[in-house]
Design a protein around this motif. Structure first.
Motif, PDB file in Angstrom:
ATOM      1  N   GLY A   1       0.654  -1.071  -0.299  1.00  0.00           N
ATOM      2  CA  GLY A   1       0.311  -0.218  -0.033  1.00  0.00           C
ATOM      3  C   GLY A   1       1.460   1.219   0.114  1.00  0.00           C
ATOM      4  O   GLY A   1       0.351   2.505  -1.197  1.00  0.00           O
ATOM      5  N   GLU A   2       1.547   1.618   0.725  1.00  0.00           N
ATOM      6  CA  GLU A   2       3.206   2.612   1.347  1.00  0.00           C
ATOM      7  C   GLU A   2       3.344   2.890  -0.211  1.00  0.00           C
ATOM      8  O   GLU A   2       3.491   4.128  -0.410  1.00  0.00           O
ATOM      9  CB  GLU A   2       3.288   2.389   1.858  1.00  0.00           C
ATOM     10  CG  GLU A   2       3.149   2.211   3.715  1.00  0.00           C
ATOM     11  CD  GLU A   2       4.368   2.091   4.396  1.00  0.00           C
ATOM     12  OE1 GLU A   2       3.903   1.845   5.322  1.00  0.00           O
ATOM     13  OE2 GLU A   2       5.487   1.462   4.391  1.00  0.00           O
ATOM     14  N   ALA A   3       3.874   1.271  -0.404  1.00  0.00           N
ATOM     15  CA  ALA A   3       4.643   1.679  -2.313  1.00  0.00           C
ATOM     16  C   ALA A   3       3.537   2.076  -3.522  1.00  0.00           C
ATOM     17  O   ALA A   3       4.286   3.447  -4.443  1.00  0.00           O
ATOM     18  CB  ALA A   3       5.053   0.448  -2.639  1.00  0.00           C
TER      19      ALA A   3
ATOM     20  N   GLY B   1       3.370   4.912  -6.959  1.00  0.00           N
ATOM     21  CA  GLY B   1       2.410   5.065  -7.794  1.00  0.00           C
ATOM     22  C   GLY B   1       2.503   3.331  -8.811  1.00  0.00           C
ATOM     23  O   GLY B   1       1.580   2.682  -8.942  1.00  0.00           O
ATOM     24  N   SER B   2       3.760   2.819  -9.323  1.00  0.00           N
ATOM     25  CA  SER B   2       3.902   2.733 -10.307  1.00  0.00           C
ATOM     26  C   SER B   2       4.739   1.331  -9.170  1.00  0.00           C
ATOM     27  O   SER B   2       5.707   1.138  -9.359  1.00  0.00           O
ATOM     28  CB  SER B   2       4.760   2.261 -11.460  1.00  0.00           C
ATOM     29  OG  SER B   2       5.295   0.875 -12.194  1.00  0.00           O
ATOM     30  N   VAL B   3       4.088  -0.706  -9.520  1.00  0.00           N
ATOM     31  CA  VAL B   3       4.744  -1.411  -8.495  1.00  0.00           C
ATOM     32  C   VAL B   3       4.476  -2.510  -9.129  1.00  0.00           C
ATOM     33  O   VAL B   3       3.317  -2.565  -9.958  1.00  0.00           O
ATOM     34  CB  VAL B   3       4.711  -1.515  -7.371  1.00  0.00           C
ATOM     35  CG1 VAL B   3       4.385  -0.401  -6.017  1.00  0.00           C
ATOM     36  CG2 VAL B   3       3.309  -1.755  -7.047  1.00  0.00           C
ATOM     37  N   LYS B   4       5.568  -3.608  -9.025  1.00  0.00           N
ATOM     38  CA  LYS B   4       5.615  -4.942  -9.145  1.00  0.00           C
ATOM     39  C   LYS B   4       5.253  -5.606  -8.204  1.00  0.00           C
ATOM     40  O   LYS B   4       6.268  -5.351  -7.028  1.00  0.00           O
ATOM     41  CB  LYS B   4       6.659  -5.976 -10.410  1.00  0.00           C
ATOM     42  CG  LYS B   4       6.571  -4.727 -11.456  1.00  0.00           C
ATOM     43  CD  LYS B   4       7.760  -4.841 -12.563  1.00  0.00           C
ATOM     44  CE  LYS B   4       7.655  -4.321 -13.586  1.00  0.00           C
ATOM     45  NZ  LYS B   4       8.733  -4.909 -15.094  1.00  0.00           N
ATOM     46  N   VAL B   5       4.747  -6.469  -8.149  1.00  0.00           N
ATOM     47  CA  VAL B   5       4.383  -7.724  -6.629  1.00  0.00           C
ATOM     48  C   VAL B   5       4.396  -9.233  -6.632  1.00  0.00           C
ATOM     49  O   VAL B   5       4.100  -9.395  -7.891  1.00  0.00           O
ATOM     50  CB  VAL B   5       3.220  -7.652  -5.535  1.00  0.00           C
ATOM     51  CG1 VAL B   5       2.687  -8.066  -4.349  1.00  0.00           C
ATOM     52  CG2 VAL B   5       2.718  -5.794  -5.419  1.00  0.00           C
TER      53      VAL B   5
ATOM     54  N   ILE C   1       8.088  -6.087  -2.570  1.00  0.00           N
ATOM     55  CA  ILE C   1       7.555  -5.088  -3.483  1.00  0.00           C
ATOM     56  C   ILE C   1       8.120  -4.872  -4.085  1.00  0.00           C
ATOM     57  O   ILE C   1       9.207  -4.383  -4.013  1.00  0.00           O
ATOM     58  CB  ILE C   1       6.785  -4.101  -2.762  1.00  0.00           C
ATOM     59  CG1 ILE C   1       5.438  -5.256  -1.813  1.00  0.00           C
ATOM     60  CG2 ILE C   1       6.587  -3.397  -3.482  1.00  0.00           C
ATOM     61  CD1 ILE C   1       5.953  -5.913  -0.497  1.00  0.00           C
ATOM     62  N   CYS C   2       8.548  -4.055  -5.669  1.00  0.00           N
ATOM     63  CA  CYS C   2      10.016  -3.837  -6.730  1.00  0.00           C
ATOM     64  C   CYS C   2       9.175  -2.574  -7.071  1.00  0.00           C
ATOM     65  O   CYS C   2       7.775  -1.933  -7.409  1.00  0.00           O
ATOM     66  CB  CYS C   2      10.217  -4.207  -7.291  1.00  0.00           C
ATOM     67  SG  CYS C   2      10.730  -6.093  -6.854  1.00  0.00           S
ATOM     68  N   HIS C   3       9.767  -1.625  -7.349  1.00  0.00           N
ATOM     69  CA  HIS C   3       9.541  -0.501  -8.547  1.00  0.00           C
ATOM     70  C   HIS C   3       9.431  -1.195  -9.562  1.00  0.00           C
ATOM     71  O   HIS C   3       9.849  -1.247 -10.791  1.00  0.00           O
ATOM     72  CB  HIS C   3      10.684   0.475  -8.293  1.00  0.00           C
ATOM     73  CG  HIS C   3      10.381   2.152  -9.047  1.00  0.00           C
ATOM     74  ND1 HIS C   3       9.838   2.764  -9.927  1.00  0.00           N
ATOM     75  CD2 HIS C   3      11.090   3.518  -7.552  1.00  0.00           C
ATOM     76  CE1 HIS C   3       9.502   3.515  -9.660  1.00  0.00           C
ATOM     77  NE2 HIS C   3       9.817   3.931  -8.870  1.00  0.00           N
ATOM     78  N   GLY C   4       8.416  -0.513 -10.041  1.00  0.00           N
ATOM     79  CA  GLY C   4       7.601  -0.588 -11.619  1.00  0.00           C
ATOM     80  C   GLY C   4       8.156  -0.502 -12.736  1.00  0.00           C
ATOM     81  O   GLY C   4       8.650  -0.611 -13.981  1.00  0.00           O
ATOM     82  N   GLU C   5       9.528   1.173 -12.204  1.00  0.00           N
ATOM     83  CA  GLU C   5       9.926   0.939 -13.171  1.00  0.00           C
ATOM     84  C   GLU C   5      11.534   0.253 -13.388  1.00  0.00           C
ATOM     85  O   GLU C   5      12.302   0.356 -14.401  1.00  0.00           O
ATOM     86  CB  GLU C   5      10.559   2.695 -13.253  1.00  0.00           C
ATOM     87  CG  GLU C   5       8.964   4.062 -13.450  1.00  0.00           C
ATOM     88  CD  GLU C   5       8.785   4.888 -12.877  1.00  0.00           C
ATOM     89  OE1 GLU C   5      10.203   5.167 -13.016  1.00  0.00           O
ATOM     90  OE2 GLU C   5       8.327   5.664 -13.572  1.00  0.00           O
TER      91      GLU C   5
ATOM     92  N   GLY D   1      10.256  -3.562  -0.981  1.00  0.00           N
ATOM     93  CA  GLY D   1       9.892  -4.150   0.523  1.00  0.00           C
ATOM     94  C   GLY D   1      10.144  -5.390   0.550  1.00  0.00           C
ATOM     95  O   GLY D   1       9.593  -6.016  -1.238  1.00  0.00           O
ATOM     96  N   LEU D   2      10.384  -5.800   1.702  1.00  0.00           N
ATOM     97  CA  LEU D   2      10.215  -8.055   1.173  1.00  0.00           C
ATOM     98  C   LEU D   2       9.208  -7.841   3.120  1.00  0.00           C
ATOM     99  O   LEU D   2       9.538  -7.484   3.968  1.00  0.00           O
ATOM    100  CB  LEU D   2      11.343  -8.455   1.626  1.00  0.00           C
ATOM    101  CG  LEU D   2      12.383  -8.308   0.532  1.00  0.00           C
ATOM    102  CD1 LEU D   2      13.543  -9.028   0.188  1.00  0.00           C
ATOM    103  CD2 LEU D   2      11.179  -9.383  -0.209  1.00  0.00           C
TER     104      LEU D   2
END
Length: 449
Positions: A358-360, A365-369, A393-397, A403-404
């Motif tokens: 949620g925080e990411a 904005g753009s994240v990959k889970v 949780i990874c940065h989408g770009e 986050g782990l």
């Protein structure tokens, strides 16, 4: 070091932060004294995370002994003796108290077993009436359990008293939804108590990743824990039978043998003379400090839970180290509070570092889970349906891991090493390029899809 003062540093409080700051300051050549009104070691060592973790270990045997039969072990009738565990835990607390005391004394730190109050920017007065002066004063008094102001609140106990109970209560009501509530819920449940958690909201462990905390709730329910959400105790009273009758909002009253207040902790700054000395406090009594732990008074500093930054023992230790290096070591240092890992020693434990999903999403904005939802090998053979969940949780770009979060056996042990990778800014590709260590639960981190 100026000689017009009795000491170069006077520390109030011998918990984790105060001990580290005092020891390192003395190693840098400072003349140091520590005032501690209770026992050396502070909350973590004496009445917090260390003895609690020992209770967690003890509680795990309830399931381990049951599972052992599936692994071919023939066991006779097993019984649990609370007093044996309690007394062994308290004996180890005594050992640690002695070890921390020796550490200070071996570094030339004077330990004063009295309460100290600030009576000036360079002055403290002990309970005995003795006045002591110091060039620098460090406040490291920690925090204490919060007890709500409701009629009969004194009938309940806090985490401080849990380690001294005469017996495991048959029915325990725990007020709160944070880590203390969920950890002691798991402990008492495994020791055979009927446990009910009462929470004023509808979410446990607020601030942790939603998927992980929801998994803990599901597992807790399957283990027999009871939850009452949107409930707050309004009155406690002792019944003729010796039980505690608890009235609460939104639910019928209940009778229990023990009520545990786990409603947070507040800085332990009352009646220390801080405001009289000119030290600025926040609304909850927390000491306001800058990034070097300096208060509004130039020569007075504060570290640890009484500053209400991040209430974790390793953080207090780092703050104490940074203070000593800054003031006496000639190396100005401050603590980086990004990517501080944390754990909840529930049953099963959970751990996390960095941003939640949620925080990411809100920040990036753009994240990959990426997730792995699996049943540990041990649980499979033991025919235990409890499942673990690992989440990245990874940065989408750029695929940087931000986050782990995980829940399952040994999750805190696994996360400690993985937190280094998150702190270092590694990417999902870096994890993918790492060969798995098989068969382990930790290998799921490099196999996430």
């Amino acid at each position: 070091m100026a000689s017009e003062y009795d000491y170069d540093l006077f520390t109030i409080g011998a918990g984790s932060g105060g001990v580290r700051a005092s020891r390192v300051s003395a190693a840098h050549g400072a003349r140091v004294a520590v005032a501690e009104e209770y026992r050396v070691g502070g909350t973590c060592v004496i009445r917090g995370c260390v003895p609690k973790k020992m209770l967690v270990y003890g509680a795990h045997f309830a399931e381990d002994l049951e599972d052992a039969r599936k692994f071919g072990w023939t066991l006779g009738e097993c019984s649990f003796d609370w007093k044996t565990l309690r007394d062994n835990v308290l004996a180890d607390v005594d050992r640690l108290n002695g070890a921390y005391t020796d550490t200070l004394e071996n570094n030339g730190v004077d330990i004063i077993h009295e309460r100290a109050r600030l009576t000036g920017p360079h002055e403290v007065t002990l309970d005995s009436g003795k006045v002591v002066t110091a060039r620098h004063i460090l406040v490291a008094v920690g925090a204490r359990p919060r007890v709500p102001d409701v009629p009969g609140a004194e009938l309940g106990i806090t985490s401080n008293e849990c380690f001294h109970l005469d017996a495991v209560p048959e029915r325990v009501l725990i007020v709160g939804g944070g880590y203390i509530a969920n950890e002691f819920a798991g402990i008492f449940n495994q020791f055979g108590a009927t446990v009910t958690i009462v929470n004023r909201g509808d979410t446990i462990l607020r601030g942790y990743d939603e998927s992980v905390r929801d998994r803990l709730l599901q597992i807790s329910l399957l283990k027999g824990l009871n939850f009452r959400f949107h409930a707050s105790p309004t009155r406690l009273e002792r019944t003729d039978s010796g039980c505690i009758r608890v009235e609460m909002t939104g639910h019928d009253p209940v009778e229990v043998d023990c009520l545990l207040w786990a409603t947070g902790r507040v800085p332990n700054t009352h009646d220390l003379g801080l405001e009289d000395a000119g030290v600025e406090l926040g609304e909850q009594g927390e000491i306001k400090v800058d990034r070097f732990s300096r208060t509004s008074v130039e020569n007075i500093y504060a570290v640890g839970d009484c500053t209400d930054r991040i209430q974790l023992t390793p953080v207090a230790i780092r703050e104490g180290q940074a203070f000593a290096d800054t003031v006496f070591g000639g190396n100005p240092s401050c603590v980086n509070y990004d990517c501080v890992p944390s754990a909840v020693f529930s049953h099963p434990p959970m751990a996390g570092v960095g941003m939640t999903e949620g925080e990411a999403r809100n920040k990036l904005g753009s994240v990959k889970v990426y997730q792995s939802d699996f049943r540990p090998m041990k649980n499979v053979l033991a025919q235990r349906n409890e499942r673990s969940l690992y989440k990245m949780i990874c940065h989408g770009e750029n695929d940087q891991i931000v986050g782990l979060h995980m829940i399952g056996p040994d999750a805190p042990e696994i996360l400690q090493a993985a937190a280094v990778a998150v702190k270092a800014g590694l990417t999902k590709a870096d994890f993918d390029a790492t060969v798995a260590l098989h068969p382990t639960m930790a290998e799921e981190l490099v196999l996430l899809r």
